[in-house]
Scaffold this motif. Structure first.
Motif, mmCIF file in Angstrom:
data_model
loop_
_atom_site.group_PDB
_atom_site.id
_atom_site.type_symbol
_atom_site.label_atom_id
_atom_site.label_comp_id
_atom_site.label_asym_id
_atom_site.label_seq_id
_atom_site.Cartn_x
_atom_site.Cartn_y
_atom_site.Cartn_z
ATOM 1 N N THR A 18 26.751 -27.696 -34.573
ATOM 2 C CA THR A 18 27.787 -27.896 -33.823
ATOM 3 C C THR A 18 27.757 -26.848 -32.198
ATOM 4 O O THR A 18 28.213 -26.977 -31.811
ATOM 5 C CB THR A 18 29.355 -27.948 -34.574
ATOM 6 O OG1 THR A 18 29.061 -26.415 -34.934
ATOM 7 C CG2 THR A 18 29.424 -28.636 -35.574
ATOM 8 N N CYS A 19 26.669 -26.266 -32.188
ATOM 9 C CA CYS A 19 26.360 -25.576 -30.729
ATOM 10 C C CYS A 19 24.730 -25.761 -30.634
ATOM 11 O O CYS A 19 23.998 -26.740 -30.882
ATOM 12 C CB CYS A 19 26.550 -24.288 -32.218
ATOM 13 S SG CYS A 19 25.413 -23.196 -33.472
ATOM 14 N N SER A 20 24.820 -24.405 -29.425
ATOM 15 C CA SER A 20 23.450 -24.499 -28.732
ATOM 16 C C SER A 20 22.652 -23.879 -29.907
ATOM 17 O O SER A 20 20.928 -23.399 -28.877
ATOM 18 C CB SER A 20 23.517 -24.454 -27.718
ATOM 19 O OG SER A 20 23.831 -23.290 -27.826
ATOM 20 N N PHE A 21 22.591 -23.256 -30.817
ATOM 21 C CA PHE A 21 21.790 -22.218 -30.872
ATOM 22 C C PHE A 21 20.296 -23.040 -31.918
ATOM 23 O O PHE A 21 20.402 -23.831 -31.648
ATOM 24 C CB PHE A 21 21.712 -21.508 -32.737
ATOM 25 C CG PHE A 21 22.983 -20.728 -32.338
ATOM 26 C CD1 PHE A 21 23.753 -20.302 -31.373
ATOM 27 C CD2 PHE A 21 24.201 -20.442 -33.349
ATOM 28 C CE1 PHE A 21 24.614 -19.366 -31.099
ATOM 29 C CE2 PHE A 21 25.295 -19.553 -33.651
ATOM 30 C CZ PHE A 21 25.727 -18.878 -32.832
ATOM 31 N N ARG A 22 19.118 -22.161 -31.409
ATOM 32 C CA ARG A 22 18.063 -22.453 -31.746
ATOM 33 C C ARG A 22 17.030 -22.702 -32.813
ATOM 34 O O ARG A 22 16.238 -23.115 -33.295
ATOM 35 C CB ARG A 22 16.765 -21.864 -30.318
ATOM 36 C CG ARG A 22 17.447 -23.020 -28.708
ATOM 37 C CD ARG A 22 16.824 -22.223 -27.538
ATOM 38 N NE ARG A 22 15.943 -22.688 -27.583
ATOM 39 C CZ ARG A 22 14.754 -22.306 -27.037
ATOM 40 N NH1 ARG A 22 14.359 -21.567 -26.337
ATOM 41 N NH2 ARG A 22 13.498 -22.880 -27.016
ATOM 42 N N SER A 23 17.849 -21.899 -33.647
ATOM 43 C CA SER A 23 16.973 -21.743 -35.024
ATOM 44 C C SER A 23 18.280 -21.656 -36.203
ATOM 45 O O SER A 23 19.102 -21.199 -35.306
ATOM 46 C CB SER A 23 16.475 -21.027 -35.471
ATOM 47 O OG SER A 23 16.777 -19.270 -34.769
ATOM 48 N N SER A 24 18.185 -21.565 -37.527
ATOM 49 C CA SER A 24 19.167 -21.528 -38.135
ATOM 50 C C SER A 24 18.198 -21.076 -39.211
ATOM 51 O O SER A 24 16.662 -20.958 -39.894
ATOM 52 C CB SER A 24 19.586 -22.755 -38.874
ATOM 53 O OG SER A 24 19.287 -23.852 -39.410
ATOM 54 N N MET A 25 18.777 -20.176 -40.756
ATOM 55 C CA MET A 25 17.827 -20.093 -42.045
ATOM 56 C C MET A 25 19.576 -19.762 -42.620
ATOM 57 O O MET A 25 20.824 -19.340 -42.785
ATOM 58 C CB MET A 25 17.681 -18.838 -41.501
ATOM 59 C CG MET A 25 16.988 -17.878 -42.547
ATOM 60 S SD MET A 25 16.398 -16.083 -42.524
ATOM 61 C CE MET A 25 15.716 -16.013 -40.560
ATOM 62 N N ASP A 26 19.236 -20.892 -43.784
ATOM 63 C CA ASP A 26 19.635 -21.209 -45.308
ATOM 64 C C ASP A 26 19.752 -20.633 -46.685
ATOM 65 O O ASP A 26 21.158 -20.513 -46.996
ATOM 66 C CB ASP A 26 20.216 -22.576 -45.581
ATOM 67 C CG ASP A 26 20.348 -23.680 -44.407
ATOM 68 O OD1 ASP A 26 20.845 -23.291 -43.843
ATOM 69 O OD2 ASP A 26 19.704 -24.625 -44.187
#
Length: 103
Positions: free
Chosen positions: A56-64
């Motif tokens: 739901t956002c414009s972040f370019r990376s994530s970490m679960d």
């Protein structure tokens, strides 16, 4: 004079990683690790978002699973999220999804 690996160091990269592509995150943290290999004591403070937040956002990376991700790169990890003991300042009233079992 530049970075001195013979003294304690603290790296604070809050509010940055999720704006970088995954490859840049990997490179940045690998470079920090290489710089601090011979350091007597190093601390790294970072914040990450999980993939659910990235929908739901414009972040370019994530970490679960930050504990595993950082651990595989040689970091000893303590994971906290807003609302946890040690990170509860009354600012986050909506419940957050639990950290993964590995974290």
């Amino acid at each position: 004079q530049g970075f001195d690996s013979s003294v304690k160091s603290l790296w604070i990269i809050e509010g940055l990683l999720y704006y970088l592509p995954s490859e840049a995150v990997e490179t940045l943290l690998d470079n920090i690790r290489k710089l601090t290999e011979s350091s007597t004591e190093t601390r790294l403070v970072a914040d990450v978002v999980n993939s659910e937040e990235c929908r739901t956002c414009s972040f370019r990376s994530s970490m679960d699973d930050p504990k595993t991700w950082f651990g595989q790169r040689g970091w000893e990890v303590e994971s906290l999220q807003p609302g946890d003991d040690g990170a509860n300042y009354g600012r986050f009233t909506d419940p957050l999804p639990p950290l993964s079992e590995a974290a």
